[in-house]
Motif scaffolding. Sequence first.
Motif, PDB file in Angstrom:
ATOM      1  N   GLU A 370       0.432   7.088   4.889  1.00  0.00           N
ATOM      2  CA  GLU A 370       1.022   5.930   4.217  1.00  0.00           C
ATOM      3  C   GLU A 370       0.594   4.631   4.881  1.00  0.00           C
ATOM      4  O   GLU A 370       0.280   3.645   4.203  1.00  0.00           O
ATOM      5  N   ILE A 371       0.559   4.640   6.218  1.00  0.00           N
ATOM      6  CA  ILE A 371       0.117   3.445   6.943  1.00  0.00           C
ATOM      7  C   ILE A 371      -1.350   3.149   6.636  1.00  0.00           C
ATOM      8  O   ILE A 371      -1.744   1.994   6.436  1.00  0.00           O
ATOM      9  N   ALA A 372      -2.179   4.213   6.592  1.00  0.00           N
ATOM     10  CA  ALA A 372      -3.609   4.030   6.284  1.00  0.00           C
ATOM     11  C   ALA A 372      -3.783   3.442   4.882  1.00  0.00           C
ATOM     12  O   ALA A 372      -4.622   2.555   4.669  1.00  0.00           O
ATOM     13  N   ASP A 373      -2.995   3.935   3.917  1.00  0.00           N
ATOM     14  CA  ASP A 373      -3.078   3.412   2.549  1.00  0.00           C
ATOM     15  C   ASP A 373      -2.651   1.947   2.503  1.00  0.00           C
ATOM     16  O   ASP A 373      -3.272   1.122   1.813  1.00  0.00           O
ATOM     17  N   LEU A 374      -1.580   1.619   3.233  1.00  0.00           N
ATOM     18  CA  LEU A 374      -1.123   0.230   3.275  1.00  0.00           C
ATOM     19  C   LEU A 374      -2.180  -0.682   3.888  1.00  0.00           C
ATOM     20  O   LEU A 374      -2.426  -1.792   3.393  1.00  0.00           O
ATOM     21  N   LEU A 378      -4.056  -3.723   2.152  1.00  0.00           N
ATOM     22  CA  LEU A 378      -3.998  -5.037   2.783  1.00  0.00           C
ATOM     23  C   LEU A 378      -5.398  -5.607   2.972  1.00  0.00           C
ATOM     24  O   LEU A 378      -5.632  -6.798   2.746  1.00  0.00           O
ATOM     25  N   GLU A 379      -6.345  -4.755   3.380  1.00  0.00           N
ATOM     26  CA  GLU A 379      -7.722  -5.207   3.551  1.00  0.00           C
ATOM     27  C   GLU A 379      -8.306  -5.703   2.239  1.00  0.00           C
ATOM     28  O   GLU A 379      -9.003  -6.728   2.188  1.00  0.00           O
ATOM     29  N   GLU A 380      -8.021  -4.979   1.169  1.00  0.00           N
ATOM     30  CA  GLU A 380      -8.528  -5.399  -0.134  1.00  0.00           C
ATOM     31  C   GLU A 380      -7.901  -6.720  -0.563  1.00  0.00           C
ATOM     32  O   GLU A 380      -8.583  -7.608  -1.104  1.00  0.00           O
TER      33      GLU A 380
END
Length: 609
Positions: A370-374, A378-380
């Motif tokens: 979930e953190i990786a997806d967030l 966020l990067e996008e």
Amino acid sequence: MKNPSYRDDKRPAKKSARQNSSKENMQKELGLNKLAFILSAFSIGAAVLVSTFSYQKTINDTLTQYYNFYSQIAGMIALNIGTHSNMSDNEILHSLESEWNTIKNRPSDEHLCIVNEDSKLLLHTSVPSSVGSIVDHNLLLDKTEQKYGSLGDLVKTQKEYVGGYISSSGDAQIAAFAPVPQKKWVVGVHRSKEALLKEINSGLKPVFFSLIIISGILIPISLALLYWSFIICYRKSLRAEKAFTDSEHSYHTIVDGTDDLITQVDANGLFTFVNHTSNKIWGLSPEECVGLSAFNFIHPEDQEKTKKAFEGWITQKKKHITYQNRQVNKNGQIFEMHWTINLEFNESGEVLRILNIAHDITERKKAEQEIADLNKNLEELVKERTITLEAVNAELDAFNYSVSLRSMEGFSKILLKNNENTLNDESKDHLNRIIKGAARMKDLVDSLLEISRISRRNLVKSKINISDLATNILKTLRSDHPEHTIEVVIEKGLFFYGDKKLLNIALENLIDNAWKFTSKVTDPRIEIGSIRPENEAIFFIKDNGCGFDMGYADKIFIAFQRLHKENEYPGLGIGLATVKRIMNLHGSKIWVESELNKGTTFYFKPIGT
């Protein structure tokens, strides 16, 4: 109480086997006694010889059994500590001490100790006051060389040990130690050898001494007494067997009291023991798992990789491994598991057993994903905002405000010049205000655009001599303002790793401020140097100018925030905001200290000195 199918190859042989061994010993003694009756001439000598041998052998066998038992307990506790290495040391020690003290039917002189890599005693259930002491004087008997070594040396080598042990008080004990590689600790289980021998002798001495004495007086009586003694011995052995079994069950509470999955497999990966957590993970009871292959429960995508790793551990004779894979239960539910694996080999290098402790990290893995997806989202989002900001900045750069303002200023000057004789004083004043306002606005816009460009600049870093930059800046100021006589002190060898152009702009603003605000004091002075509190370099630019009230210190780095009137000290109020932006770009901190009518000092931390 654990399930009857609970199996553990690390424990001593089955209860029935131990009972058979006790009966066989008793029958052997009775047979020897009959032989002594027939051969009366040799009865006394034979009785003494056999009794002494049997007595010593029984003691040695009992000691060996305790050595093995303590070795297994120390190994299991060490492995359990390694599995929970993410816990704090105090939590682990407190938990172990609590569990140890709750064990029922445990001899009062049987104790647990833990020593760290510095040979410091972390836990001792017998003498809590000794916690923190160094154990270098505690000795272990090296059976190979028949000499004693230090417990501290055992901690450093992280090896297993079973044998004689001399405590710091000089008390001879039997002990077993097992390493905890994850913590670089050693776990020890020990008991006073004297107390144990007394316990054994209390049951054996009446038997064997009665055999020697009575056989020397009267063979028939001695046989009758021996028969009576062996009945007592047999009953004592049953009681000892029950006490041993109760103790064994008590230690299993450690295994059954955890939510971690604990298993034991053979060299082929077949389960020989599984604890109750198999119900939660696989949906199978421990007895249903025993005899099955551990690879049957591994996720299909992880099976081949795990098999190759398993074969590699055996080939390379690895003893301690941590590993992660996915497990699948009969309903298709997937669990992420973190394994701590302990392999035991015999002298020939063959696998004896493989003990595993697995911790369910499914929820942790979900949280990490979930953190990786967030972060990805966020990067996008940042990328999209950056593209928009770059477009806006490009539009700002493309629009030439200065041309418009210069046109306003120029046309106002022409209007004033061409109509100087026809305009009244009020109209002329209005036009002069327009001209001054346009000029000031042009300067403000240029300053804002410069700050914007600084923020977007790609830094070209190198080792910059701040002392040389400051010297050149002051040389220019002296040339432009020869009427301003000022004392300047510059420390040599001040270096800053950064962008030379931006650092030059920052120094120009700071030194120009010091030059400007010392223009109305007698004996003006500017000092540029460094201080080094706690071996940390901090640069400063200090003046003895007009200073300011520190109550306004939080405003001076904000654009257009001025503490003095423009007719007193000219300026746009943009210089220190520019300095702050440049220091932020370099990852440096800048702050100020000032006192009204006494001067101001700006401090900043150099990077890469």
